[in-house]
Design a protein around this motif. Structure first.
Motif, PDB file in Angstrom:
ATOM      1  N   LYS A  20       0.751  -0.650   0.114  1.00 17.13           N
ATOM      2  CA  LYS A  20       0.270   0.022   0.065  1.00 17.13           C
ATOM      3  C   LYS A  20       1.449   1.482   0.115  1.00 17.13           C
ATOM      4  O   LYS A  20       0.452   2.154   0.070  1.00 17.13           O
ATOM      5  N   ASN A  21       2.530   1.070  -0.641  1.00 16.51           N
ATOM      6  CA  ASN A  21       2.964   2.022  -0.213  1.00 16.51           C
ATOM      7  C   ASN A  21       2.947   3.189   0.745  1.00 16.51           C
ATOM      8  O   ASN A  21       2.626   4.059   0.929  1.00 16.51           O
ATOM      9  N   THR A  22       2.302   2.499   2.542  1.00 18.73           N
ATOM     10  CA  THR A  22       2.208   3.387   3.329  1.00 18.73           C
ATOM     11  C   THR A  22       3.302   2.714   4.134  1.00 18.73           C
ATOM     12  O   THR A  22       4.025   1.614   4.571  1.00 18.73           O
ATOM     13  N   VAL A  23       3.437   4.087   5.372  1.00 16.90           N
ATOM     14  CA  VAL A  23       4.594   4.171   6.328  1.00 16.90           C
ATOM     15  C   VAL A  23       4.394   4.240   8.159  1.00 16.90           C
ATOM     16  O   VAL A  23       3.404   5.451   7.935  1.00 16.90           O
ATOM     17  N   PHE A  24       4.219   3.382   8.816  1.00 11.04           N
ATOM     18  CA  PHE A  24       3.901   3.763  10.081  1.00 11.04           C
ATOM     19  C   PHE A  24       4.879   3.964  10.777  1.00 11.04           C
ATOM     20  O   PHE A  24       5.832   3.600  10.442  1.00 11.04           O
ATOM     21  N   LEU A  25       4.192   4.940  11.866  1.00 10.36           N
ATOM     22  CA  LEU A  25       4.529   5.342  13.157  1.00 10.36           C
ATOM     23  C   LEU A  25       4.343   4.817  14.432  1.00 10.36           C
ATOM     24  O   LEU A  25       3.286   5.146  14.719  1.00 10.36           O
ATOM     25  N   GLN A  26       4.626   4.397  15.079  1.00  9.24           N
ATOM     26  CA  GLN A  26       3.333   4.078  16.235  1.00  9.24           C
ATOM     27  C   GLN A  26       4.343   4.245  17.439  1.00  9.24           C
ATOM     28  O   GLN A  26       5.674   4.260  17.443  1.00  9.24           O
ATOM     29  N   MET A  27       4.013   5.029  18.061  1.00  7.68           N
ATOM     30  CA  MET A  27       4.180   5.324  18.967  1.00  7.68           C
ATOM     31  C   MET A  27       3.810   5.052  20.688  1.00  7.68           C
ATOM     32  O   MET A  27       3.075   5.772  20.733  1.00  7.68           O
ATOM     33  N   ASN A  28       4.857   5.454  20.944  1.00  9.38           N
ATOM     34  CA  ASN A  28       4.496   4.508  22.657  1.00  9.38           C
ATOM     35  C   ASN A  28       5.147   5.043  23.754  1.00  9.38           C
ATOM     36  O   ASN A  28       5.773   5.939  23.714  1.00  9.38           O
ATOM     37  N   SER A  29       4.269   5.585  24.700  1.00  5.75           N
ATOM     38  CA  SER A  29       5.251   5.516  26.478  1.00  5.75           C
ATOM     39  C   SER A  29       5.044   7.191  25.622  1.00  5.75           C
ATOM     40  O   SER A  29       5.673   7.773  25.852  1.00  5.75           O
ATOM     41  N   LEU A  30       3.487   8.148  25.277  1.00 11.07           N
ATOM     42  CA  LEU A  30       4.638   9.818  24.680  1.00 11.07           C
ATOM     43  C   LEU A  30       4.961  10.353  26.175  1.00 11.07           C
ATOM     44  O   LEU A  30       3.887  10.197  27.001  1.00 11.07           O
ATOM     45  N   LYS A  31       5.525  11.429  25.731  1.00 12.72           N
ATOM     46  CA  LYS A  31       5.524  12.313  27.071  1.00 12.72           C
ATOM     47  C   LYS A  31       5.513  13.163  26.085  1.00 12.72           C
ATOM     48  O   LYS A  31       5.094  13.681  25.062  1.00 12.72           O
ATOM     49  N   PRO A  32       5.236  14.556  27.324  1.00 13.69           N
ATOM     50  CA  PRO A  32       4.625  15.657  26.851  1.00 13.69           C
ATOM     51  C   PRO A  32       5.893  16.555  25.610  1.00 13.69           C
ATOM     52  O   PRO A  32       5.472  16.902  25.241  1.00 13.69           O
ATOM     53  N   GLU A  33       7.053  16.308  25.773  1.00 16.38           N
ATOM     54  CA  GLU A  33       8.292  16.446  24.991  1.00 16.38           C
ATOM     55  C   GLU A  33       8.187  15.719  23.242  1.00 16.38           C
ATOM     56  O   GLU A  33       8.970  16.724  22.594  1.00 16.38           O
ATOM     57  N   ASP A  34       7.495  15.124  23.343  1.00 17.86           N
ATOM     58  CA  ASP A  34       6.926  14.652  22.028  1.00 17.86           C
ATOM     59  C   ASP A  34       5.804  14.972  21.463  1.00 17.86           C
ATOM     60  O   ASP A  34       5.499  15.271  20.148  1.00 17.86           O
ATOM     61  N   THR A  35       5.336  16.523  21.822  1.00 16.23           N
ATOM     62  CA  THR A  35       4.110  17.147  21.652  1.00 16.23           C
ATOM     63  C   THR A  35       5.583  17.956  19.948  1.00 16.23           C
ATOM     64  O   THR A  35       5.740  18.723  19.981  1.00 16.23           O
ATOM     65  N   THR A  60       1.481  16.056  10.170  1.00  9.28           N
ATOM     66  CA  THR A  60      -0.476  15.522  11.522  1.00  9.28           C
ATOM     67  C   THR A  60      -0.197  16.110  12.726  1.00  9.28           C
ATOM     68  O   THR A  60       1.416  15.958  12.604  1.00  9.28           O
ATOM     69  N   GLN A  61      -0.236  16.699  13.463  1.00  7.10           N
ATOM     70  CA  GLN A  61       0.209  17.476  14.936  1.00  7.10           C
ATOM     71  C   GLN A  61      -0.110  16.086  16.015  1.00  7.10           C
ATOM     72  O   GLN A  61      -1.230  15.798  16.319  1.00  7.10           O
ATOM     73  N   VAL A  62       0.639  16.061  16.392  1.00  4.47           N
ATOM     74  CA  VAL A  62       0.775  15.358  18.008  1.00  4.47           C
ATOM     75  C   VAL A  62       0.714  15.858  19.567  1.00  4.47           C
ATOM     76  O   VAL A  62       1.528  16.620  19.696  1.00  4.47           O
ATOM     77  N   THR A  63       0.030  16.225  19.931  1.00  9.73           N
ATOM     78  CA  THR A  63      -0.006  16.962  21.121  1.00  9.73           C
ATOM     79  C   THR A  63      -0.181  15.939  22.403  1.00  9.73           C
ATOM     80  O   THR A  63      -1.202  15.166  22.533  1.00  9.73           O
ATOM     81  N   VAL A  64       0.880  16.283  23.330  1.00  9.51           N
ATOM     82  CA  VAL A  64       1.114  15.341  24.351  1.00  9.51           C
ATOM     83  C   VAL A  64       0.722  15.886  25.669  1.00  9.51           C
ATOM     84  O   VAL A  64       1.248  16.230  25.828  1.00  9.51           O
ATOM     85  N   SER A  65      -0.209  15.796  26.788  1.00 11.82           N
ATOM     86  CA  SER A  65      -0.781  16.307  27.921  1.00 11.82           C
ATOM     87  C   SER A  65      -0.361  15.753  29.323  1.00 11.82           C
ATOM     88  O   SER A  65      -0.147  14.554  29.575  1.00 11.82           O
ATOM     89  N   SER A  66       0.600  16.526  30.425  1.00 12.92           N
ATOM     90  CA  SER A  66       1.230  15.688  31.197  1.00 12.92           C
ATOM     91  C   SER A  66      -0.426  15.445  32.304  1.00 12.92           C
ATOM     92  O   SER A  66      -1.040  16.138  31.781  1.00 12.92           O
TER      93      SER A  66
END
Length: 125
Positions: free
Chosen positions: A76-91, A119-125
């Motif tokens: 599908k010519n698609t790449v994924f990014l699985q993000m676990n244990s997200l931190k506020p600094e990953d925003t 695409t926006q990623v926002t991680v709140s503490s």
């Protein structure tokens, strides 16, 4: 040319997970390597992860090792990014990149000619 469309961003609490997707289209011979970058407000864009589509070999920034995983669906010519244990600094705004320039390291914004809109990623503490 290569067109890239990211999706999957959102808002989560610290410790949560998100999965980003990047759908690529266009000249497949310019999709040998796909990468994810991110840019937080007031900061430079930085490389997060990259993957060689043929071998599946992947690379990660030290700040995300053990938490993020890059993967692909070549059919599908698609790449994924699985993000676990997200931190506020990953925003940050997360961007997909392709059309690799071999003269530059994968972590350099100069290494890629094609970019998605982000695409926006926002991680709140």
């Amino acid at each position: 040319q290569v067109q890239l469309v990211e999706s999957g961003g959102g808002s989560v609490q610290a410790g949560g997970s998100l999965r980003l997707s990047c759908a690529a289209s266009g000249y497949t011979n310019r999709m040998d390597q796909l990468a994810w970058f991110r840019q937080a407000p007031g900061k430079e864009r930085e490389g997060v992860a990259a993957i060689w589509r043929g071998s599946g070999m992947s690379y990660y920034a030290d700040s995300v090792k053990g938490r993020f995983t890059i993967s692909q669906d070549n059919a599908k010519n698609t790449v994924f990014l699985q993000m676990n244990s997200l931190k506020p600094e990953d925003t940050a705004m997360y961007y997909c990149a392709a059309d690799r320039r071999a003269a530059y390291a994968w972590t350099s914004i100069r290494a890629y000619n094609a970019w998605g809109q982000g695409t926006q990623v926002t991680v709140s503490s």
